[in-house]
Motif scaffolding. Structure first.
Motif, PDB file in Angstrom:
ATOM      1  N   ARG A  58       0.740  -1.382   0.151  1.00 51.12           N
ATOM      2  CA  ARG A  58       0.455  -0.385   0.171  1.00 51.12           C
ATOM      3  C   ARG A  58       0.959   0.861  -0.199  1.00 51.12           C
ATOM      4  O   ARG A  58       0.343   2.015  -0.676  1.00 51.12           O
ATOM      5  CB  ARG A  58      -1.276   0.016   1.238  1.00 51.12           C
ATOM      6  N   ALA A  59       1.927   1.282   0.509  1.00 60.43           N
ATOM      7  CA  ALA A  59       2.769   2.405   0.803  1.00 60.43           C
ATOM      8  C   ALA A  59       3.476   2.729  -0.517  1.00 60.43           C
ATOM      9  O   ALA A  59       3.725   3.547  -0.795  1.00 60.43           O
ATOM     10  CB  ALA A  59       3.760   2.440   1.234  1.00 60.43           C
ATOM     11  N   ALA A  60       3.839   1.506  -1.655  1.00 64.42           N
ATOM     12  CA  ALA A  60       3.731   1.650  -2.686  1.00 64.42           C
ATOM     13  C   ALA A  60       3.187   2.132  -3.742  1.00 64.42           C
ATOM     14  O   ALA A  60       3.274   3.045  -4.599  1.00 64.42           O
ATOM     15  CB  ALA A  60       4.973   0.657  -3.400  1.00 64.42           C
ATOM     16  N   ALA A  61       2.193   1.658  -3.171  1.00 65.73           N
ATOM     17  CA  ALA A  61       1.343   2.005  -4.383  1.00 65.73           C
ATOM     18  C   ALA A  61       0.140   3.784  -4.478  1.00 65.73           C
ATOM     19  O   ALA A  61       0.055   3.887  -5.121  1.00 65.73           O
ATOM     20  CB  ALA A  61      -0.839   1.283  -3.923  1.00 65.73           C
ATOM     21  N   LYS A  62       0.693   3.931  -2.687  1.00 66.78           N
ATOM     22  CA  LYS A  62       0.452   6.255  -3.128  1.00 66.78           C
ATOM     23  C   LYS A  62       1.224   6.968  -4.021  1.00 66.78           C
ATOM     24  O   LYS A  62       1.374   8.102  -3.948  1.00 66.78           O
ATOM     25  CB  LYS A  62       0.396   5.992  -1.562  1.00 66.78           C
ATOM     26  N   ARG A  63       2.734   5.733  -3.928  1.00 65.66           N
ATOM     27  CA  ARG A  63       3.799   6.775  -4.037  1.00 65.66           C
ATOM     28  C   ARG A  63       4.093   6.183  -6.359  1.00 65.66           C
ATOM     29  O   ARG A  63       4.165   7.415  -6.504  1.00 65.66           O
ATOM     30  CB  ARG A  63       4.740   6.293  -3.741  1.00 65.66           C
ATOM     31  N   PHE A  64       3.568   5.098  -6.624  1.00 68.42           N
ATOM     32  CA  PHE A  64       3.705   4.586  -8.099  1.00 68.42           C
ATOM     33  C   PHE A  64       2.901   5.420  -8.423  1.00 68.42           C
ATOM     34  O   PHE A  64       1.768   4.841  -7.863  1.00 68.42           O
ATOM     35  CB  PHE A  64       4.531   3.918  -8.230  1.00 68.42           C
ATOM     36  N   LYS A  65       2.178   5.554 -10.136  1.00 65.64           N
ATOM     37  CA  LYS A  65       1.241   5.854 -11.170  1.00 65.64           C
ATOM     38  C   LYS A  65       1.596   4.392 -11.830  1.00 65.64           C
ATOM     39  O   LYS A  65       2.869   5.181 -12.128  1.00 65.64           O
ATOM     40  CB  LYS A  65       1.277   6.893 -11.512  1.00 65.64           C
ATOM     41  N   PHE A  66       0.903   3.288 -12.797  1.00 63.48           N
ATOM     42  CA  PHE A  66       1.572   3.472 -14.872  1.00 63.48           C
ATOM     43  C   PHE A  66       1.228   3.815 -15.213  1.00 63.48           C
ATOM     44  O   PHE A  66      -0.549   5.042 -15.260  1.00 63.48           O
ATOM     45  CB  PHE A  66       1.230   1.887 -14.456  1.00 63.48           C
ATOM     46  N   THR A  67       1.700   4.269 -16.888  1.00 64.77           N
ATOM     47  CA  THR A  67       1.202   4.536 -17.658  1.00 64.77           C
ATOM     48  C   THR A  67       0.434   4.304 -18.576  1.00 64.77           C
ATOM     49  O   THR A  67       0.673   3.021 -17.995  1.00 64.77           O
ATOM     50  CB  THR A  67       3.013   5.407 -18.417  1.00 64.77           C
ATOM     51  N   LYS A  68      -0.004   4.409 -19.595  1.00 65.43           N
ATOM     52  CA  LYS A  68      -0.586   3.704 -20.211  1.00 65.43           C
ATOM     53  C   LYS A  68       0.204   2.334 -21.411  1.00 65.43           C
ATOM     54  O   LYS A  68      -0.395   1.346 -21.030  1.00 65.43           O
ATOM     55  CB  LYS A  68      -1.323   4.002 -21.327  1.00 65.43           C
ATOM     56  N   SER A  69       1.310   2.949 -21.404  1.00 62.41           N
ATOM     57  CA  SER A  69       2.278   1.791 -21.752  1.00 62.41           C
ATOM     58  C   SER A  69       2.957   0.594 -21.234  1.00 62.41           C
ATOM     59  O   SER A  69       4.211   0.066 -21.141  1.00 62.41           O
ATOM     60  CB  SER A  69       3.221   2.250 -22.589  1.00 62.41           C
ATOM     61  N   GLY A  70       2.585   0.721 -19.300  1.00 62.04           N
ATOM     62  CA  GLY A  70       3.228   0.278 -18.888  1.00 62.04           C
ATOM     63  C   GLY A  70       4.701   0.857 -17.783  1.00 62.04           C
ATOM     64  O   GLY A  70       4.973  -0.148 -16.600  1.00 62.04           O
ATOM     65  N   LYS A  71       4.853   2.065 -18.091  1.00 63.37           N
ATOM     66  CA  LYS A  71       6.096   2.950 -17.478  1.00 63.37           C
ATOM     67  C   LYS A  71       5.454   3.176 -15.852  1.00 63.37           C
ATOM     68  O   LYS A  71       4.607   3.570 -15.814  1.00 63.37           O
ATOM     69  CB  LYS A  71       6.646   3.865 -18.664  1.00 63.37           C
ATOM     70  N   ILE A  72       6.437   3.754 -15.613  1.00 63.27           N
ATOM     71  CA  ILE A  72       6.334   3.724 -13.693  1.00 63.27           C
ATOM     72  C   ILE A  72       6.673   5.443 -13.907  1.00 63.27           C
ATOM     73  O   ILE A  72       7.804   5.464 -13.309  1.00 63.27           O
ATOM     74  CB  ILE A  72       6.959   2.552 -12.398  1.00 63.27           C
TER      75      ILE A  72
END
Length: 66
Positions: free
Chosen positions: A8-22
């Motif tokens: 959950r800590a990582a989910a709040k800090r990172f988002k994925f782009t449509k192409s799968g990059k972070i």
């Protein structure tokens, strides 16, 4: 196979782009901004892509992200 838990800590800090990059946010923007240059503050706005050497580490924390 059981479901994997998302960190959950990582989910709040990172988002994925449509192409799968972070994407990630920038550091050094919270306080003590007087002594930081306008160029540094301007360039640290918004989101940036994480470095390619960190992909495997972050993808393990976010198994259903991208």
């Amino acid at each position: 196979m059981y479901k994997l838990k998302t960190n959950r800590a990582a989910a709040k800090r990172f988002k994925f782009t449509k192409s799968g990059k972070i994407k990630r946010g920038c550091a050094y923007r919270r306080h003590i901004l007087e002594k930081k240059s306008p160029k540094m503050k301007h360039q640290s706005r918004g989101m940036h892509l994480i470095h390619e050497t960190d992909y495997n580490r972050v993808e393990k924390l976010l198994p259903y992200g991208g």
